[in-house]
Motif scaffolding. Structure first.
Motif, PDB file in Angstrom:
ATOM      1  N   VAL A  65      31.323  46.231  20.675  1.00 26.99           N
ATOM      2  CA  VAL A  65      30.939  47.062  21.817  1.00 26.99           C
ATOM      3  C   VAL A  65      32.162  47.832  22.308  1.00 26.99           C
ATOM      4  O   VAL A  65      33.299  47.341  22.231  1.00 26.99           O
ATOM      5  CB  VAL A  65      30.344  46.221  22.974  1.00 26.99           C
ATOM      6  CG1 VAL A  65      28.986  45.677  22.595  1.00 26.99           C
ATOM      7  CG2 VAL A  65      31.272  45.097  23.393  1.00 26.99           C
ATOM      8  N   ALA A  66      31.917  49.019  22.830  1.00 26.70           N
ATOM      9  CA  ALA A  66      33.018  49.858  23.318  1.00 26.70           C
ATOM     10  C   ALA A  66      32.442  51.054  24.050  1.00 26.70           C
ATOM     11  O   ALA A  66      31.254  51.380  23.923  1.00 26.70           O
ATOM     12  CB  ALA A  66      33.893  50.334  22.153  1.00 26.70           C
ATOM     13  N   GLY A  67      33.313  51.724  24.792  1.00 28.73           N
ATOM     14  CA  GLY A  67      32.975  53.024  25.341  1.00 28.73           C
ATOM     15  C   GLY A  67      33.239  54.096  24.303  1.00 28.73           C
ATOM     16  O   GLY A  67      34.202  54.001  23.539  1.00 28.73           O
ATOM     17  N   ASP A  68      32.404  55.141  24.268  1.00 32.99           N
ATOM     18  CA  ASP A  68      32.624  56.163  23.247  1.00 32.99           C
ATOM     19  C   ASP A  68      33.743  57.133  23.631  1.00 32.99           C
ATOM     20  O   ASP A  68      34.096  58.011  22.840  1.00 32.99           O
ATOM     21  CB  ASP A  68      31.325  56.908  22.921  1.00 32.99           C
ATOM     22  CG  ASP A  68      30.878  57.890  23.996  1.00 32.99           C
ATOM     23  OD1 ASP A  68      31.431  57.877  25.118  1.00 32.99           O
ATOM     24  OD2 ASP A  68      29.954  58.678  23.704  1.00 32.99           O
ATOM     25  N   GLN A  69      34.327  56.959  24.834  1.00 26.91           N
ATOM     26  CA  GLN A  69      35.508  57.725  25.219  1.00 26.91           C
ATOM     27  C   GLN A  69      36.748  56.823  25.306  1.00 26.91           C
ATOM     28  O   GLN A  69      37.702  57.134  26.014  1.00 26.91           O
ATOM     29  CB  GLN A  69      35.258  58.430  26.552  1.00 26.91           C
ATOM     30  CG  GLN A  69      34.201  59.507  26.476  1.00 26.91           C
ATOM     31  CD  GLN A  69      34.543  60.554  25.411  1.00 26.91           C
ATOM     32  OE1 GLN A  69      35.618  61.151  25.436  1.00 26.91           O
ATOM     33  NE2 GLN A  69      33.626  60.769  24.469  1.00 26.91           N
ATOM     34  N   ASP A  70      36.713  55.742  24.564  1.00 25.40           N
ATOM     35  CA  ASP A  70      37.826  54.793  24.525  1.00 25.40           C
ATOM     36  C   ASP A  70      38.803  55.208  23.437  1.00 25.40           C
ATOM     37  O   ASP A  70      38.464  55.176  22.246  1.00 25.40           O
ATOM     38  CB  ASP A  70      37.269  53.393  24.238  1.00 25.40           C
ATOM     39  CG  ASP A  70      38.350  52.335  24.113  1.00 25.40           C
ATOM     40  OD1 ASP A  70      39.536  52.646  24.343  1.00 25.40           O
ATOM     41  OD2 ASP A  70      38.004  51.189  23.778  1.00 25.40           O
ATOM     42  N   PRO A  71      40.036  55.577  23.804  1.00 25.85           N
ATOM     43  CA  PRO A  71      40.984  55.996  22.766  1.00 25.85           C
ATOM     44  C   PRO A  71      41.417  54.865  21.844  1.00 25.85           C
ATOM     45  O   PRO A  71      41.793  55.114  20.694  1.00 25.85           O
ATOM     46  CB  PRO A  71      42.169  56.548  23.572  1.00 25.85           C
ATOM     47  CG  PRO A  71      42.075  55.888  24.905  1.00 25.85           C
ATOM     48  CD  PRO A  71      40.609  55.715  25.153  1.00 25.85           C
ATOM     49  N   GLU A  87      37.672  49.996  29.432  1.00 24.46           N
ATOM     50  CA  GLU A  87      37.242  48.760  30.098  1.00 24.46           C
ATOM     51  C   GLU A  87      35.791  48.885  30.556  1.00 24.46           C
ATOM     52  O   GLU A  87      35.499  48.992  31.751  1.00 24.46           O
ATOM     53  CB  GLU A  87      38.179  48.427  31.259  1.00 24.46           C
ATOM     54  CG  GLU A  87      39.581  48.068  30.783  1.00 24.46           C
ATOM     55  CD  GLU A  87      40.467  47.503  31.887  1.00 24.46           C
ATOM     56  OE1 GLU A  87      40.067  47.529  33.068  1.00 24.46           O
ATOM     57  OE2 GLU A  87      41.588  47.039  31.558  1.00 24.46           O
ATOM     58  N   ILE A  88      34.883  48.810  29.607  1.00 29.66           N
ATOM     59  CA  ILE A  88      33.461  48.955  29.934  1.00 29.66           C
ATOM     60  C   ILE A  88      32.987  47.849  30.872  1.00 29.66           C
ATOM     61  O   ILE A  88      32.023  48.033  31.625  1.00 29.66           O
ATOM     62  CB  ILE A  88      32.599  48.971  28.659  1.00 29.66           C
ATOM     63  CG1 ILE A  88      32.881  47.754  27.767  1.00 29.66           C
ATOM     64  CG2 ILE A  88      32.825  50.266  27.882  1.00 29.66           C
ATOM     65  CD1 ILE A  88      31.987  47.646  26.549  1.00 29.66           C
ATOM     66  N   HIS A  89      33.670  46.726  30.888  1.00 28.74           N
ATOM     67  CA  HIS A  89      33.290  45.587  31.729  1.00 28.74           C
ATOM     68  C   HIS A  89      33.806  45.725  33.154  1.00 28.74           C
ATOM     69  O   HIS A  89      33.527  44.860  33.991  1.00 28.74           O
ATOM     70  CB  HIS A  89      33.845  44.288  31.118  1.00 28.74           C
ATOM     71  CG  HIS A  89      35.301  44.360  30.798  1.00 28.74           C
ATOM     72  ND1 HIS A  89      35.767  45.024  29.681  1.00 28.74           N
ATOM     73  CD2 HIS A  89      36.390  43.875  31.443  1.00 28.74           C
ATOM     74  CE1 HIS A  89      37.088  44.947  29.660  1.00 28.74           C
ATOM     75  NE2 HIS A  89      37.485  44.268  30.718  1.00 28.74           N
ATOM     76  N   TRP A 109      43.720  55.818  30.845  1.00 31.38           N
ATOM     77  CA  TRP A 109      42.824  55.703  29.684  1.00 31.38           C
ATOM     78  C   TRP A 109      41.908  54.475  29.749  1.00 31.38           C
ATOM     79  O   TRP A 109      40.930  54.395  29.016  1.00 31.38           O
ATOM     80  CB  TRP A 109      43.638  55.679  28.387  1.00 31.38           C
ATOM     81  CG  TRP A 109      44.701  54.623  28.359  1.00 31.38           C
ATOM     82  CD1 TRP A 109      45.986  54.761  28.801  1.00 31.38           C
ATOM     83  CD2 TRP A 109      44.574  53.282  27.896  1.00 31.38           C
ATOM     84  NE1 TRP A 109      46.674  53.572  28.635  1.00 31.38           N
ATOM     85  CE2 TRP A 109      45.834  52.652  28.078  1.00 31.38           C
ATOM     86  CE3 TRP A 109      43.539  52.545  27.332  1.00 31.38           C
ATOM     87  CZ2 TRP A 109      46.065  51.326  27.728  1.00 31.38           C
ATOM     88  CZ3 TRP A 109      43.761  51.224  26.978  1.00 31.38           C
ATOM     89  CH2 TRP A 109      45.017  50.634  27.179  1.00 31.38           C
ATOM     90  N   ILE A 110      42.195  53.523  30.650  1.00 32.97           N
ATOM     91  CA  ILE A 110      41.372  52.312  30.685  1.00 32.97           C
ATOM     92  C   ILE A 110      40.008  52.557  31.333  1.00 32.97           C
ATOM     93  O   ILE A 110      39.030  51.894  30.995  1.00 32.97           O
ATOM     94  CB  ILE A 110      42.078  51.137  31.388  1.00 32.97           C
ATOM     95  CG1 ILE A 110      42.270  51.405  32.885  1.00 32.97           C
ATOM     96  CG2 ILE A 110      43.393  50.802  30.705  1.00 32.97           C
ATOM     97  CD1 ILE A 110      42.735  50.194  33.684  1.00 32.97           C
ATOM     98  N   SER A 167      39.892  53.385  41.501  1.00 33.83           N
ATOM     99  CA  SER A 167      40.066  52.068  42.123  1.00 33.83           C
ATOM    100  C   SER A 167      40.426  51.022  41.074  1.00 33.83           C
ATOM    101  O   SER A 167      41.255  50.133  41.323  1.00 33.83           O
ATOM    102  CB  SER A 167      38.784  51.653  42.854  1.00 33.83           C
ATOM    103  OG  SER A 167      38.512  52.531  43.915  1.00 33.83           O
ATOM    104  N   VAL A 168      39.818  51.103  39.893  1.00 37.00           N
ATOM    105  CA  VAL A 168      40.160  50.189  38.802  1.00 37.00           C
ATOM    106  C   VAL A 168      41.582  50.461  38.318  1.00 37.00           C
ATOM    107  O   VAL A 168      42.357  49.538  38.068  1.00 37.00           O
ATOM    108  CB  VAL A 168      39.148  50.314  37.648  1.00 37.00           C
ATOM    109  CG1 VAL A 168      39.576  49.469  36.442  1.00 37.00           C
ATOM    110  CG2 VAL A 168      37.756  49.894  38.115  1.00 37.00           C
ATOM    111  N   GLN A 169      41.929  51.723  38.199  1.00 36.40           N
ATOM    112  CA  GLN A 169      43.284  52.089  37.792  1.00 36.40           C
ATOM    113  C   GLN A 169      44.314  51.525  38.773  1.00 36.40           C
ATOM    114  O   GLN A 169      45.333  50.948  38.363  1.00 36.40           O
ATOM    115  CB  GLN A 169      43.417  53.610  37.722  1.00 36.40           C
ATOM    116  CG  GLN A 169      42.551  54.273  36.664  1.00 36.40           C
ATOM    117  CD  GLN A 169      42.520  55.786  36.815  1.00 36.40           C
ATOM    118  OE1 GLN A 169      43.221  56.365  37.656  1.00 36.40           O
ATOM    119  NE2 GLN A 169      41.691  56.441  36.003  1.00 36.40           N
ATOM    120  N   LYS A 170      44.057  51.684  40.075  1.00 36.27           N
ATOM    121  CA  LYS A 170      44.988  51.213  41.101  1.00 36.27           C
ATOM    122  C   LYS A 170      45.088  49.690  41.087  1.00 36.27           C
ATOM    123  O   LYS A 170      46.186  49.127  41.177  1.00 36.27           O
ATOM    124  CB  LYS A 170      44.520  51.706  42.473  1.00 36.27           C
ATOM    125  CG  LYS A 170      45.452  51.353  43.641  1.00 36.27           C
ATOM    126  CD  LYS A 170      44.957  52.029  44.917  1.00 36.27           C
ATOM    127  CE  LYS A 170      45.910  51.793  46.085  1.00 36.27           C
ATOM    128  NZ  LYS A 170      45.909  50.395  46.548  1.00 36.27           N
TER     129      LYS A 170
END
Length: 308
Positions: free
Chosen positions: A246-252, A285-287, A190-191, A196-199
């Motif tokens: 600020v956020a992603g619009d698919q951020d739970p 994690e939009i950043h 979900w992040i 690659s970011v997940q790993k």
């Protein structure tokens, strides 16, 4: 220049480790960066460098039970017994130390996820010390908090406060995988969409995300959310403190945008200047998205410069 700082936590047990990153120029101001649940502050290094390049001093620590602080104290997932304001009061102690070294500069908070909850709590108590606050990946009304908290109360009353039951975390956060088409094999999908970011997140040795959180600490986490809900919270934030959400619009975490707007509307309804931006198609994690992080940093820096 880099300062490494250690200071006593407000939990009266741990020593918190933090860093102050200083650019080689006349500083424009200070940004205190507050990381999220189960991670650590060096995961923001790309943003830290961007802020330094823009002339900002950046202060960032690892919370109790997290990262270098947890390693130094041997307290993974254990935040102590001082209650839900522990991390917020630690950030205040850290800010005071930074201001001793670098006084009279505009001072901003940037908090992501749980860090945004801490920043919102800080804004309500110490907001008059700030030039602005940024709540990234923040919450509105988070699901299941009251139900899970009641079960945690029972476990803590039974003497299991410093045990860890993953079922509680699963009940509190398990729904957040609903829109992850790749499933939940790592438990952090979900992040970010990027594997690659997940790993990287899953294998980071300074990352507490895969360490069990003590039951009493999980209750404190829930109480962090409950104390920053509604216009009752927003009314405690100084009316002249500018805020960026600020956020992603698919951020739970922000309930796919709805919770972010809840937070922004609580502030707007109590007379605050609040700016809100959602990034379409992105998760928590939009950043950390390669195709988005430069835009996020540019937007952040532009907003900071407007409020110096």
């Amino acid at each position: 220049m880099l300062h490494e700082i250690s200071f006593p936590s407000s939990n009266d047990r741990d020593q918190v480790t933090g860093w102050v990153y200083v650019p080689a120029c006349e500083p424009e101001g200070v940004v205190q960066l507050i990381h999220g649940f189960g991670e650590h502050s060096r995961r923001y290094f790309h943003m830290i460098v961007a802020l330094m390049d823009a002339g900002f001093i950046v202060a960032a620590d690892d919370h109790v039970g997290h990262g270098a602080t947890a390693i130094a104290n041997g307290t993974w997932g254990d935040w102590g017994d001082a209650g839900p304001h522990t991390m917020m009061e630690d950030e205040k102690r850290f800010k005071d130390l930074v201001c001793e070294k670098y006084p009279d500069l505009p001072y901003f908070l940037f908090g992501h996820s749980m860090g945004s909850m801490i920043a919102r709590d800080f804004s309500a108590k110490y907001g008059d010390e700030l030039a602005g606050a940024v709540y990234c990946g923040t919450t509105g009304i988070f699901k299941n908090t009251h139900e899970v908290r009641a079960k945690l109360d029972e476990a803590i009353a039974a003497g299991k406060g410093h045990e860890s039951d993953p079922a509680f975390v699963g009940e509190l956060m398990g729904w957040m995988f609903a829109r992850c088409e790749e499933g939940a094999s790592l438990g952090n999908e979900w992040i970010c969409h990027d594997p690659s970011v997940q790993k990287d997140h899953a294998e980071d040795p300074f990352d507490a995300f895969t360490h069990p959180t003590h039951n009493v600490s999980l209750r404190d986490f829930i109480d962090m959310m409950l104390c920053i809900e509604g216009t009752e919270w927003a009314a405690k934030v100084p009316a002249d403190l500018p805020v960026l959400c600020v956020a992603g619009d698919q951020d739970p975490v922000g309930n796919y945008g709805e919770g972010v707007y809840q937070c922004a509307n609580w502030l707007a309804d109590t007379g605050h200047e609040v700016t809100t931006k959602l990034y379409t198609g992105y998760r928590h994690e939009i950043h950390n998205y390669d195709d988005l992080k430069f835009e996020v940093e540019e937007d952040l820096i532009s907003w900071l410069m407007m409020h110096l």
